[in-house]
Write an enzyme that holds these catalytic residues in place. Structure first.
Site, PDB file in Angstrom:
ATOM      1  N   ARG A 127     -13.154  -9.769   7.244  1.00 42.95           N
ATOM      2  CA  ARG A 127     -13.183  -8.849   6.102  1.00 42.95           C
ATOM      3  C   ARG A 127     -13.397  -7.418   6.603  1.00 42.95           C
ATOM      4  O   ARG A 127     -12.821  -6.470   6.091  1.00 42.95           O
ATOM      5  CB  ARG A 127     -14.310  -9.251   5.123  1.00 42.95           C
ATOM      6  CG  ARG A 127     -14.553  -8.204   4.057  1.00 42.95           C
ATOM      7  CD  ARG A 127     -15.260  -8.710   2.808  1.00 42.95           C
ATOM      8  NE  ARG A 127     -16.259  -9.709   3.042  1.00 42.95           N
ATOM      9  CZ  ARG A 127     -17.506  -9.495   3.484  1.00 42.95           C
ATOM     10  NH1 ARG A 127     -17.909  -8.276   3.760  1.00 42.95           N
ATOM     11  NH2 ARG A 127     -18.333 -10.493   3.657  1.00 42.95           N
TER      12      ARG A 127
ATOM     13  N   TYR B 165       0.652   5.272 -14.267  1.00 47.05           N
ATOM     14  CA  TYR B 165       0.920   3.830 -14.345  1.00 47.05           C
ATOM     15  C   TYR B 165      -0.064   3.179 -15.334  1.00 47.05           C
ATOM     16  O   TYR B 165      -1.276   3.471 -15.293  1.00 47.05           O
ATOM     17  CB  TYR B 165       0.791   3.230 -12.933  1.00 47.05           C
ATOM     18  CG  TYR B 165       0.716   1.730 -12.930  1.00 47.05           C
ATOM     19  CD1 TYR B 165       1.737   0.966 -13.488  1.00 47.05           C
ATOM     20  CD2 TYR B 165      -0.379   1.060 -12.382  1.00 47.05           C
ATOM     21  CE1 TYR B 165       1.660  -0.422 -13.506  1.00 47.05           C
ATOM     22  CE2 TYR B 165      -0.456  -0.311 -12.383  1.00 47.05           C
ATOM     23  CZ  TYR B 165       0.565  -1.045 -12.953  1.00 47.05           C
ATOM     24  OH  TYR B 165       0.489  -2.417 -12.971  1.00 47.05           O
TER      25      TYR B 165
ATOM     26  N   ASP C 294      -1.331   9.632  -6.268  1.00 47.25           N
ATOM     27  CA  ASP C 294      -0.660   8.335  -6.142  1.00 47.25           C
ATOM     28  C   ASP C 294       0.793   8.645  -5.798  1.00 47.25           C
ATOM     29  O   ASP C 294       1.560   9.134  -6.626  1.00 47.25           O
ATOM     30  CB  ASP C 294      -0.776   7.571  -7.471  1.00 47.25           C
ATOM     31  CG  ASP C 294      -0.084   6.218  -7.425  1.00 47.25           C
ATOM     32  OD1 ASP C 294       0.832   6.030  -6.602  1.00 47.25           O
ATOM     33  OD2 ASP C 294      -0.446   5.345  -8.239  1.00 47.25           O
TER      34      ASP C 294
ATOM     35  N   LYS D 152       5.495  -1.456  -3.319  1.00 46.55           N
ATOM     36  CA  LYS D 152       6.714  -0.785  -3.754  1.00 46.55           C
ATOM     37  C   LYS D 152       7.552  -0.329  -2.551  1.00 46.55           C
ATOM     38  O   LYS D 152       7.911  -1.149  -1.730  1.00 46.55           O
ATOM     39  CB  LYS D 152       6.337   0.338  -4.708  1.00 46.55           C
ATOM     40  CG  LYS D 152       5.350  -0.102  -5.836  1.00 46.55           C
ATOM     41  CD  LYS D 152       5.936  -1.137  -6.714  1.00 46.55           C
ATOM     42  CE  LYS D 152       5.103  -1.762  -7.797  1.00 46.55           C
ATOM     43  NZ  LYS D 152       3.700  -1.593  -7.928  1.00 46.55           N
TER      44      LYS D 152
HETATM   45  C1  LIG Z   1       2.636   4.238  -9.478  1.00 43.72           C
HETATM   46  C2  LIG Z   1       1.854   2.971  -9.338  1.00 43.72           C
HETATM   47  N1  LIG Z   1       0.611   3.028  -8.855  1.00 43.72           N
HETATM   48  C3  LIG Z   1      -0.151   1.909  -8.697  1.00 43.72           C
HETATM   49  C4  LIG Z   1       0.332   0.668  -9.052  1.00 43.72           C
HETATM   50  C5  LIG Z   1      -0.534  -0.551  -8.877  1.00 43.72           C
HETATM   51  O1  LIG Z   1      -0.118  -1.252  -7.762  1.00 43.72           O
HETATM   52  P1  LIG Z   1      -0.272  -2.841  -7.577  1.00 43.72           P
HETATM   53  O2  LIG Z   1       0.644  -3.484  -8.576  1.00 43.72           O
HETATM   54  O3  LIG Z   1       0.131  -3.069  -6.156  1.00 43.72           O
HETATM   55  O4  LIG Z   1      -1.693  -3.181  -7.836  1.00 43.72           O
HETATM   56  C6  LIG Z   1       1.632   0.565  -9.557  1.00 43.72           C
HETATM   57  C7  LIG Z   1       2.165  -0.757  -9.939  1.00 43.72           C
HETATM   58  O5  LIG Z   1       3.213  -0.884 -10.551  1.00 43.72           O
HETATM   59  C8  LIG Z   1       2.411   1.743  -9.714  1.00 43.72           C
HETATM   60  O6  LIG Z   1       3.646   1.695 -10.212  1.00 43.72           O
END
Ligand SMILES: Cc1ncc(COP(=O)(O)O)c(C=O)c1O
Length: 378
Positions: free
Chosen positions: A46, A98, A169, A194
Site C-alpha cells: 500500500r 464532471y 483537472d 481516460k
Molecule cells: C473530467 C473528469 N474528471 C474526473 C473523473 C473521475 O474519474 P474516474 O471515473 O476515474 O473516477 C471523470 C470521469 O468521468 C472525468 O470525466
C-alpha cells in the site's frame, strides 16, 4: 527530453534484475526484510510499489511536475487532493465540472464543514471580483460538458492573491495539449481512466504536484487512506502513456472533422468545441494549450431526439467515459451529470437534448457516416 521520448522512457529504466524492457508488474503485497528496519525501501505494497512508482515518475515528467501519486480512480485522486482542505474552509469550483466531482463535493465533503461555491470561471476577471475568499480553486478547462474555457494563468493569479491553491483537472486535454503546472497551477489531477490510459481498460487517477510539501502529503494520504492504484492498472496506464504522443494528434484531427460536421448539420442546433474560431474561449485556449482535443458536445433539441439518435449509432459506442481509442458517446443529463439536479442543469445549460462525444482514433470517414445515419432518426 522531448515529450514523446518522456512518454516512452520517463520513469521506466530497464528492470535491473533481468533487463526486461517494460517495467514488470510487481504483484506482491509485501517485501522480505533482512532484519528489523533493514530493507530495500519497500516494506508494504500500500505504501510503495515499484510498478506504481514507475507510472508516477512517468506522469510527473509528462505534466512537468516534481512528483505524482496514483490512486484507484480519478475520484480517489480528487478525494486525496481535497484532504488539503480543512473544515471551515471554502473551495471555489468552476461550474459544470464532471458530475461525480460535483456530487463528491456537495453531497459528501459538505458534511465535513467544507463549503463549496460553484462559479463561472470562464471570465477570470469577473470570477476574481465575485469569488470572495477561498482556500482552493478547483477548475476543469475546457469544462465538462459545456466546453467553456478557463484562463489558467489568470485564475492562478486570483488564487495566489488569496494564498489559495489552484487545482486543474486536466483529464480532457492530457499533458500532450495542456500543462497547467507551467501556467501557475499548484496541482494537476487526472482520471487516468481516460486519455492517459487511452484504451478503456483501466480505472485510475493521479495527482501531480510541484512542491515538496504537497508531494509528502499526497504520499502520506496514499498510505494513510489507502486508495492506491493496483500494480496491474499501473502497468496498463504505463503502456497507455507510451503512445500518448501518437494518439492525441489523431484524436484531434478526427475531433476537428467531427466538430465541423456536427456544426454544419441541419439537425444539430449547436456544437460546443473550443476549436471553433467563434468559441468565446478560443483565443484563451489557443494561448494555454497546443490543441483543441476531441471532446465535443452538441445540442439535438430534446430528450426524445437524443433517444432516437443514440441507439441508432453502430460505430460510436454509447457509454460513460471518454478518451479511449474507440469513439464514445454519452448523454450528460442522465449519465455523467446525473448527480446535478434538474434545476442545476437548467441553470448551467446542460439540457436533456445535449449529447457529448469523445472522438476516437478510427477512420474519420467511418465516424461521419455513422453520425450521419444516426442523425437521420432525429
Ligand atoms: C473530467 C473528469 N474528471 C474526473 C473523473 C473521475 O474519474 P474516474 O471515473 O476515474 O473516477 C471523470 C470521469 O468521468 C472525468 O470525466
Amino acid at each position: 527530453m522531448g515529450f514523446a521520448t518522456d512518454c516512452i522512457h520517463a520513469g521506466q529504466a530497464p528492470d535491473p534484475s533481468t533487463g526486461a524492457v517494460t517495467v514488470p508488474i510487481f504483484q506482491t503485497s509485501t517485501y522480505v526484510q533482512e532484519g528489523i528496519g533493514q530493507h530495500k525501501g519497500y516494506e508494504y505494497a500500500r505504501t510503495h510499489n515499484p510498478t506504481r512508482r514507475a507510472l508516477e515518475k512517468n506522469l510527473a515528467a509528462l505534466e512537468g511536475g516534481l512528483d505524482a501519486y496514483c490512486y484507484a480512480s480519478g475520484m480517489a485522486a480528487t478525494s486525496a487532493v481535497l484532504t488539503l482542505v480543512k473544515a471551515g474552509q471554502r473551495v471555489a469550483v468552476s461550474d459544470n465540472v464532471y458530475g461525480g466531482t460535483h456530487r463528491f463535493f456537495t453531497k459528501l465533503l459538505s458534511r465535513y464543514g467544507v463549503e463549496f461555491a460553484f462559479l463561472d470561471a470562464s471570465d477570470a476577471a469577473a470570477f476574481d471580483r465575485a469569488a470572495g475568499e477561498f482556500a482552493m480553486l478547483w477548475i476543469e478547462t475546457p469544462t465538462n460538458p459545456l466546453m467553456k474555457v478557463c484562463d489558467i494563468a489568470a485564475l492562478a493569479a486570483a488564487a495566489r492573491k488569496r494564498q489559495a491553491l489552484l487545482v486543474v483537472d486536466n483529464t480532457f486535454m492530457s499533458p500532450f495539449f495542456q500543462r497547467p503546472l507551467g501556467l501557475g497551477a499548484d496541482i494537476v489531477v487526472h482520471s487516468t481512466t481516460k486519455f492517459l490510459n487511452g484504451h478503456s481498460d483501466s480505472v485510475g487517477g493521479v495527482a501531480v504536484v510541484k512542491s515538496e510539501e504537497h508531494a509528502k502529503w499526497l504520499q502520506y494520504v496514499q498510505n494513510a487512506a489507502g486508495g492506491i492504484l493496483s500494480p496491474f492498472d499501473s502497468w496498463l496506464v504505463l503502456r497507455g502513456t507510451k503512445t500518448l504522443a501518437l494518439r492525441m494528434p489523431r484524436h484531434e484531427e478526427n475531433g476537428a472533422k467531427v466538430a465541423r460536421f456536427l456544426r454544419e448539420h441541419a439537425k444539430v442546433a449547436k456544437a460546443f468545441w473550443p476549436g471553433f474560431e467563434d468559441h468565446p474561449g478560443h483565443e484563451i485556449h489557443k494561448r494555454q494549450a497546443s490543441g483543441f482535443g476531441s471532446m465535443i458536445s452538441f445540442e439535438l433539441g430534446s430528450l426524445e431526439a437524443a433517444k432516437r439518435f443514440l441507439p441508432r449509432l453502430r460505430l460510436c459506442s454509447l457509454g460513460e467515459s471518454l478518451g479511449g481509442v474507440e469513439t464514445l458517446i454519452s448523454h450528460p443529463a442522465t449519465m455523467t451529470h446525473a448527480g446535478y439536479t434538474q434545476p442545476e442543469r437548467d441553470a448551467l445549460g446542460i439540457t436533456n437534448g445535449m449529447v457529448r462525444i469523445s472522438v476516437g482514433c478510427e477512420d474519420a470517414e467511418d465516424l461521419l457516416k455513422d453520425l450521419a445515419q444516426g442523425l437521420e432518426a432525429v
